[in-house]
Write an enzyme that holds these catalytic residues in place. Structure first.
Site, PDB file in Angstrom:
ATOM      1  N   GLY A   1     -15.842   2.490   3.709  1.00 39.07           N
ATOM      2  CA  GLY A   1     -14.586   3.218   3.547  1.00 39.07           C
ATOM      3  C   GLY A   1     -13.798   2.841   2.311  1.00 39.07           C
ATOM      4  O   GLY A   1     -12.598   3.101   2.228  1.00 39.07           O
ATOM      5  N   GLN A   2     -14.465   2.256   1.330  1.00 42.70           N
ATOM      6  CA  GLN A   2     -13.763   1.863   0.103  1.00 42.70           C
ATOM      7  C   GLN A   2     -13.498   3.087  -0.758  1.00 42.70           C
ATOM      8  O   GLN A   2     -14.407   3.882  -1.017  1.00 42.70           O
ATOM      9  CB  GLN A   2     -14.613   0.849  -0.678  1.00 42.70           C
ATOM     10  CG  GLN A   2     -13.927   0.339  -1.938  1.00 42.70           C
ATOM     11  CD  GLN A   2     -14.747  -0.733  -2.660  1.00 42.70           C
ATOM     12  OE1 GLN A   2     -15.840  -1.086  -2.224  1.00 42.70           O
ATOM     13  NE2 GLN A   2     -14.209  -1.233  -3.752  1.00 42.70           N
ATOM     14  N   SER A   3     -12.254   3.233  -1.194  1.00 44.89           N
ATOM     15  CA  SER A   3     -11.892   4.399  -2.007  1.00 44.89           C
ATOM     16  C   SER A   3     -11.449   4.029  -3.416  1.00 44.89           C
ATOM     17  O   SER A   3     -11.359   4.905  -4.280  1.00 44.89           O
ATOM     18  CB  SER A   3     -10.789   5.204  -1.313  1.00 44.89           C
ATOM     19  OG  SER A   3      -9.609   4.441  -1.177  1.00 44.89           O
TER      20      SER A   3
ATOM     21  N   HIS B   1     -10.304  -5.428  -3.204  1.00 45.79           N
ATOM     22  CA  HIS B   1      -8.964  -5.632  -2.669  1.00 45.79           C
ATOM     23  C   HIS B   1      -9.037  -6.032  -1.210  1.00 45.79           C
ATOM     24  O   HIS B   1      -9.906  -5.577  -0.465  1.00 45.79           O
ATOM     25  CB  HIS B   1      -8.083  -4.387  -2.821  1.00 45.79           C
ATOM     26  CG  HIS B   1      -8.723  -3.119  -2.358  1.00 45.79           C
ATOM     27  ND1 HIS B   1      -9.683  -2.457  -3.101  1.00 45.79           N
ATOM     28  CD2 HIS B   1      -8.558  -2.373  -1.227  1.00 45.79           C
ATOM     29  CE1 HIS B   1     -10.068  -1.376  -2.447  1.00 45.79           C
ATOM     30  NE2 HIS B   1      -9.411  -1.308  -1.300  1.00 45.79           N
TER      31      HIS B   1
ATOM     32  N   HIS C   1      -6.897  -5.886   2.299  1.00 43.96           N
ATOM     33  CA  HIS C   1      -5.761  -5.285   2.995  1.00 43.96           C
ATOM     34  C   HIS C   1      -5.177  -6.351   3.926  1.00 43.96           C
ATOM     35  O   HIS C   1      -5.909  -6.906   4.768  1.00 43.96           O
ATOM     36  CB  HIS C   1      -6.206  -4.111   3.872  1.00 43.96           C
ATOM     37  CG  HIS C   1      -6.769  -2.938   3.140  1.00 43.96           C
ATOM     38  ND1 HIS C   1      -6.047  -1.773   2.929  1.00 43.96           N
ATOM     39  CD2 HIS C   1      -7.986  -2.726   2.587  1.00 43.96           C
ATOM     40  CE1 HIS C   1      -6.815  -0.898   2.284  1.00 43.96           C
ATOM     41  NE2 HIS C   1      -7.992  -1.453   2.066  1.00 43.96           N
TER      42      HIS C   1
ATOM     43  N   ASP D   1       0.848  -1.195   0.000  1.00 48.50           N
ATOM     44  CA  ASP D   1       0.000   0.000   0.000  1.00 48.50           C
ATOM     45  C   ASP D   1       0.883   1.244   0.000  1.00 48.50           C
ATOM     46  O   ASP D   1       1.877   1.323   0.726  1.00 48.50           O
ATOM     47  CB  ASP D   1      -0.925  -0.013   1.225  1.00 48.50           C
ATOM     48  CG  ASP D   1      -2.085   0.956   1.081  1.00 48.50           C
ATOM     49  OD1 ASP D   1      -3.237   0.493   0.975  1.00 48.50           O
ATOM     50  OD2 ASP D   1      -1.832   2.189   1.067  1.00 48.50           O
ATOM     51  N   ILE D   2       0.489   2.205  -0.797  1.00 47.05           N
ATOM     52  CA  ILE D   2       1.288   3.428  -0.937  1.00 47.05           C
ATOM     53  C   ILE D   2       1.214   4.292   0.327  1.00 47.05           C
ATOM     54  O   ILE D   2       2.080   5.150   0.546  1.00 47.05           O
ATOM     55  CB  ILE D   2       0.801   4.218  -2.183  1.00 47.05           C
ATOM     56  CG1 ILE D   2       1.875   5.142  -2.715  1.00 47.05           C
ATOM     57  CG2 ILE D   2      -0.499   4.959  -1.907  1.00 47.05           C
ATOM     58  CD1 ILE D   2       1.579   5.689  -4.093  1.00 47.05           C
TER      59      ILE D   2
ATOM     60  N   ASN E   1     -12.752  -3.342   2.689  1.00 49.42           N
ATOM     61  CA  ASN E   1     -13.672  -2.217   2.781  1.00 49.42           C
ATOM     62  C   ASN E   1     -14.645  -2.305   1.608  1.00 49.42           C
ATOM     63  O   ASN E   1     -14.223  -2.559   0.470  1.00 49.42           O
ATOM     64  CB  ASN E   1     -12.908  -0.890   2.747  1.00 49.42           C
ATOM     65  CG  ASN E   1     -12.011  -0.713   3.959  1.00 49.42           C
ATOM     66  OD1 ASN E   1     -12.383  -1.128   5.060  1.00 49.42           O
ATOM     67  ND2 ASN E   1     -10.847  -0.126   3.763  1.00 49.42           N
TER      68      ASN E   1
END
Ligand code: AMP
Length: 115
Positions: free
Chosen positions: A94-96, A101, A103, A32-33, A88
């Site tokens: 809270g999915q952006s 995906h 986590h 994750d960035i 998420n």
């Protein structure tokens, strides 16, 4: 132009760089960035599924595969003390990024309930 692709599809297509830690024919995993733990890896299917809310019965084996890969990565990252896997889903979840995906978070104690 992104051509309407999500950022994760662009990573799959190698149009955007990522710190890829695992790949097979069904999925890709990369760091994750904006990590929220010492280990924070995203495991994504190559199939473009927007969210968990849109999985189909035919995706059952794929979803299981993503979890198996997450656990294998936890082993490789030496998360013997435990880890957390989060999906998420949707606005309240809270999915952006609209590409399913997982986590994989570890390397520190996690708290409950999540925020
Ligand atoms: P979510 O909020 O569950 O949709 O998670 C999306 C995650 O993708 C966030 O933790 C972001 O930090 C991460 N992310 C967004 N863009 C990138 C990128 N280019 N490379 C790696 N991780 C990213």
């Amino acid at each position: 132009m992104s051509g309407g692709k999500t950022i994760f599809k662009r990573i799959i297509d190698r149009e955007v760089p990522a710190d890829i830690v695992y790949e097979d024919d069904q999925c890709l995993a990369f760091r994750d960035i904006n990590p929220q733990a010492p280990t924070h890896i995203l495991v994504i299917p190559k199939k473009e599924i927007p969210s968990l809310a849109e999985v189909q019965q035919e995706d059952e084996a794929l979803l299981g595969h993503l979890l198996v890969v997450a656990n294998q990565l936890a082993g490789r990252c030496q998360l013997a003390e435990g880890y957390r896997v989060v999906i998420n889903c949707g606005r309240h979840g809270g999915q952006s990024v609209d590409h399913l995906h997982l986590h994989l978070l570890g390397g520190r104690p996690m708290h409950w309930p999540p925020g």
